[in-house]
Every structure is written in C-alpha cells, then in structure tokens.
Design a protein around this motif. Structure first.
Motif, short mmCIF file in Angstrom:
data_model
loop_
_atom_site.label_atom_id
_atom_site.label_comp_id
_atom_site.label_asym_id
_atom_site.label_seq_id
_atom_site.Cartn_x
_atom_site.Cartn_y
_atom_site.Cartn_z
N ARG A 1 1.29 -1.24 -0.48
CA ARG A 1 -0.06 0.11 0.20
C ARG A 1 0.83 1.39 0.33
NH1 ARG A 1 -5.07 -0.36 0.45
NH2 ARG A 1 -6.38 -2.16 0.78
N ARG A 2 2.03 1.03 0.27
CA ARG A 2 3.22 2.19 0.60
C ARG A 2 3.53 2.94 -0.81
NH1 ARG A 2 6.08 -1.58 2.39
NH2 ARG A 2 8.00 -2.20 1.31
N HIS A 3 3.72 1.87 -1.96
CA HIS A 3 4.04 2.03 -3.08
C HIS A 3 2.75 1.92 -4.38
CE1 HIS A 3 8.56 1.44 -2.72
NE2 HIS A 3 7.37 0.78 -1.77
N LEU A 4 1.24 2.28 -3.43
CA LEU A 4 -0.07 2.17 -4.74
C LEU A 4 -0.01 3.69 -5.38
CD1 LEU A 4 -2.85 0.79 -2.58
CD2 LEU A 4 -1.83 0.34 -4.44
N VAL A 5 0.47 5.13 -4.53
CA VAL A 5 0.27 6.21 -5.26
C VAL A 5 1.52 6.36 -6.61
CG1 VAL A 5 1.18 8.71 -5.88
CG2 VAL A 5 -0.19 7.55 -3.89
N GLU A 6 2.80 5.64 -6.25
CA GLU A 6 3.51 5.19 -7.33
C GLU A 6 3.50 4.57 -8.58
OE1 GLU A 6 6.59 5.99 -3.60
OE2 GLU A 6 4.06 5.50 -4.29
N ALA A 7 2.99 3.06 -8.41
CA ALA A 7 2.33 1.89 -9.22
C ALA A 7 1.29 2.21 -10.03
CB ALA A 7 2.38 1.04 -8.29
N ASN A 8 0.63 3.09 -9.05
CA ASN A 8 -0.98 3.30 -10.09
C ASN A 8 -0.17 4.56 -11.05
OD1 ASN A 8 -3.84 3.02 -10.26
ND2 ASN A 8 -3.63 5.02 -10.10
N THR A 9 0.78 5.43 -10.38
CA THR A 9 0.45 6.55 -11.36
C THR A 9 1.31 6.05 -12.68
OG1 THR A 9 1.24 8.67 -9.61
CG2 THR A 9 2.22 8.76 -11.81
N PHE A 10 2.25 5.21 -12.38
CA PHE A 10 2.47 4.61 -13.71
C PHE A 10 2.21 3.39 -14.83
CE2 PHE A 10 5.34 0.76 -15.29
CZ PHE A 10 6.56 1.28 -16.12
#
Length: 420
Positions: free
Chosen positions: A136-145
């Motif tokens: 969950r702590r990487h959701l923003v980066e992963a979703n953006t990509f």
C-alpha cells in the motif's frame, strides 16, 4: 523497496503487461471504430452520429458497472481477466465483420456495445487487482506508472490504427481490417493473465451465500455508501466529474473541427491525421502528469494538487475558447491531458488506499459511472447544441465554467473532513 525495484517483481510486472496489452487493444479498437464512423468516405457523420459513437464506447462501463463491480468482489479476478479478454477478442471479430458488410446505425453500435461492455470487466479488474501485487505504501507510484503508461499504450494503439488504416484504406474493408488487429492485444492479455496463481489477485474474502444476487443488484448503492463515507474520496470524485464533463464537450467539438472546419497548414493537419496529432500530444501530457503528480502530492497533498490542476485546466479552456484554431486545440490537448490525468491519478490513489478491499469493485463501479456517464452526457449535450462544423467558442467557455464548479464542489466536500 524503491519503485524501480518494485516494477521488477513478478506480480506487478505481469499485471502491467496485461494492462498494456489490453489498453493497446482498446486504443486500436476505438480508433478503428472512430475512423469507420467519422472519417469513412462511405459514411456521413454529423454531431449526433459522433456522439453516438462515443457513447457506444463508454456507456456500457456505467450500465454494467454496478453489477460487474459486485462480481469482481466475488469472482477470482485472474479468471475474469482471462475469460473477458477471450470473449472480447471474439466480439471484436463480430464488429469487424459488421463494418466489412457495411452495416451502420444500431447494428454497428450494438456490436460495439458488446465489446465495450466486456472491456469494463477487464479494466476494472486490473484496477482492483493492483493492491494485491503492490504494498500500500507504493500504491501512488505504482498506480501513476500503470495508468499513465497504460494510457500511453492506448494512444499508441490509436496511432497504430491510424497507420494501418493509411495502408489498407479508409473504406469499410480497410476499417474492418484495422478493427480486427485489436484481437491480437486481447488474446495476448488473456495469455499473460493465465500466468497468475488462482486467487492471487483477490478478492481476499467472498460471500457466496444466498444473498449474492441481491448484493449484485445493490452494487451501485454499496459503492455510493462506501464513497460517501470517505469525504476525501467523494471530493476527488466530484473533481473528476467536472473534468470529464468539460473534456467531453471539448472532445466532441475537436472531432468536428478536425473533420469539417480545419484545413492542413504546415505541421498542423486536418482530418484523422490532426486527431492523431491531438492524441499524441494528449499522451505526452499524460507523461508529464506521471512525473509531476507524485512530486506534487508529496509536496502539497492530494487536495491542493487537485485544486491546482483544476485551476490550470480552467485557464486553458478559456484560452481555447478565445483562440479557437488547430494550434490552440493541440496545445489544449497537451495541457488538459496533463491536468485531467493529475486529477485521475489522485482519485485512483484515494480509492485504492482508503476504500476497503471488500468494496473496491463496487467503488470502482461508481468510479466508472463518474468517469464515463458524465463524459457521455457532455458529449450528447454538445452534439445537440453544436453547429455541424463544431465551431462553438461559447461551449468551450461553458466547459471552463464546469472546471470552476468542480473546484467549488471539491472544496465544499473536503470541509466535511475538517468538521468531523
């Protein structure tokens, strides 16, 4: 774990591959159908025909959404991704055959509706599966990509369709061949999805008791309640709705302008080539949004990031209304592509990080309604009010006003958080 290392993990890498193949196929199919309806010398298109074509591609997402969302909270999402892509490939063949035989009107639209309806399962399934392959702590980066490169793949698919159409011809036969190419992406996505383990994409818990059918029928209501319970998510939805209403008006007018009003002038092309230039610049805007959004969110937070994007979009729409020309439309495509994607990425992050997994499918069903019904309604209204050539600066001014209304609604909704 850095994001560069995260992308190398097996689960995320495979899910991204499924998304990219799927969205490339979407881009090919949509551009091929758009060419068949709008830029086919064997068919004539007026504003209402253009609006009908856009509605066919997007409305099924919302008509089927409440039911599909609940099913995605019950069915193995790996199987959904596999089966839906195979079914979609078969339906694309049907659409290609329909185009080839010269069928138009309801016959063509019904066939395309079936493809778009199945695509709803695929795209929503990809969104709700992401938290199962990313911390969950990487959701923003992963979703953006994922969302940005996926949108770029859709644009690449559209450009591929334009290139193929230039080779095989713009008539019914050429349009059918171009449409058929989308089958490749769908089958590739199905094959890639088969590599996931059973249950690895969720849902975490399922309730397959006697109330399953009732829950499916109430999927939309569940999504509304889950969204309303989180003011930050509701505020993001309102901002996204304003963007989709505004961009719907701009899209309809741009298509008509490139078809009937603009002429070739140096680097600026008319017709389908001009639309292709606008799509590519819009895709470039998505790339800029991918770079800016994580930095803006870390520095300012999601609410201020959304507000900034809405203000820039408002100014862009006003400038477009005043300087209505091919260069202005292309510049606006870039800026609105970037600002709209910033709003969307913030909304994606809000849903994926703040809505519980048991409700994700239904919240994304509501998301699809906000994303697509608003767009279709705006396209329909613009089609009724626009002149045949699309030259309507006052409608673009109305689109700017919608952004301002979205900004006010977003701020008003966030006040619920401060009062809580």
């Amino acid at each position: 774990m850095g994001f560069a290392r995260l992308v190398r993990t097996h689960g995320l890498r495979r899910l991204l591959a499924v998304r990219f193949a799927t969205q490339w196929a979407d881009g090919v199919f949509q551009a091929a159908l758009g060419g068949a309806v709008l830029f086919n010398p064997e068919r004539q298109a007026d504003p209402l025909a253009v609006a009908a074509g856009l509605a066919v591609l997007l409305l099924p997402y919302s008509l089927i959404g409440p039911f599909a969302g609940a099913l995605l909270d019950r069915w193995d999402r790996k199987r959904v991704l596999m089966a839906a892509n195979v079914v979609r490939a078969a339906l694309i063949v049907v659409v290609a055959a329909t185009v080839f035989t010269g069928v138009s009107g309801p016959g063509l639209y019904l066939a395309a509706l079936a493809v778009a309806g199945v695509s709803r399962f695929v795209n929503s399934g990809l969104s709700v599966a992401l938290p199962h392959v990313v911390p969950r702590r990487h959701l923003v980066e992963a979703n953006t990509f994922a969302v940005t490169v996926g949108a770029g793949m859709a644009a690449l698919g559209g450009a591929s369709a334009i290139g193929i159409r230039a080779l095989v011809g713009p008539d019914d036969t050429g349009s059918a061949i171009t449409t058929l190419v989308a089958v490749v992406g769908s089958l590739l996505a199905a094959a890639l999805a088969a590599g996931f383990g059973r249950g690895s994409l969720g849902p975490d818990r399922t309730d397959l008791g006697s109330r399953t059918a009732v829950t499916v029928l109430h999927g939309l209501a569940d999504g509304v309640r889950a969204t309303a319970a989180t003011p930050s998510v509701a505020a993001s939805f309102l901002a996204l709705a304003a963007h989709r209403l505004s961009i719907g008006i701009t899209t309809l007018l741009s298509l008509l302008l490139f078809r009937y009003a603009f002429t070739d002038s140096g680097l600026f092309r008319a017709g389908l080539a001009g639309i292709g230039e606008a799509v590519l610049l819009g895709a470039a805007g998505l790339g800029v949004a991918a770079l800016l959004t994580p930095w803006m969110v870390r520095r300012w937070g999601r609410p201020r990031t959304i507000r900034t994007a809405l203000v820039v979009a408002t100014v862009t729409q006003v400038a477009l209304a005043l300087l209505l020309s091919a260069p202005a439309v292309l510049a606006a495509a870039f800026v609105l592509g970037a600002t709209g994607q910033i709003v969307k990425l913030c909304t994606d992050a809000a849903v994926q990080s703040e809505a519980g997994d048991g409700f994700l499918g239904r919240v994304f069903a509501l998301y699809d309604i906000v994303f697509n019904v608003g767009y279709v309604l705006a396209v329909a209204v613009a089609a009724l009010l626009s002149p045949p050539d699309g030259y309507a600066p006052w409608l673009l001014g109305a689109a700017a006003a919608l952004y301002l209304l979205g900004l006010l609604a977003h701020d008003q909704q966030l006040r619920r958080t401060s009062k809580a």
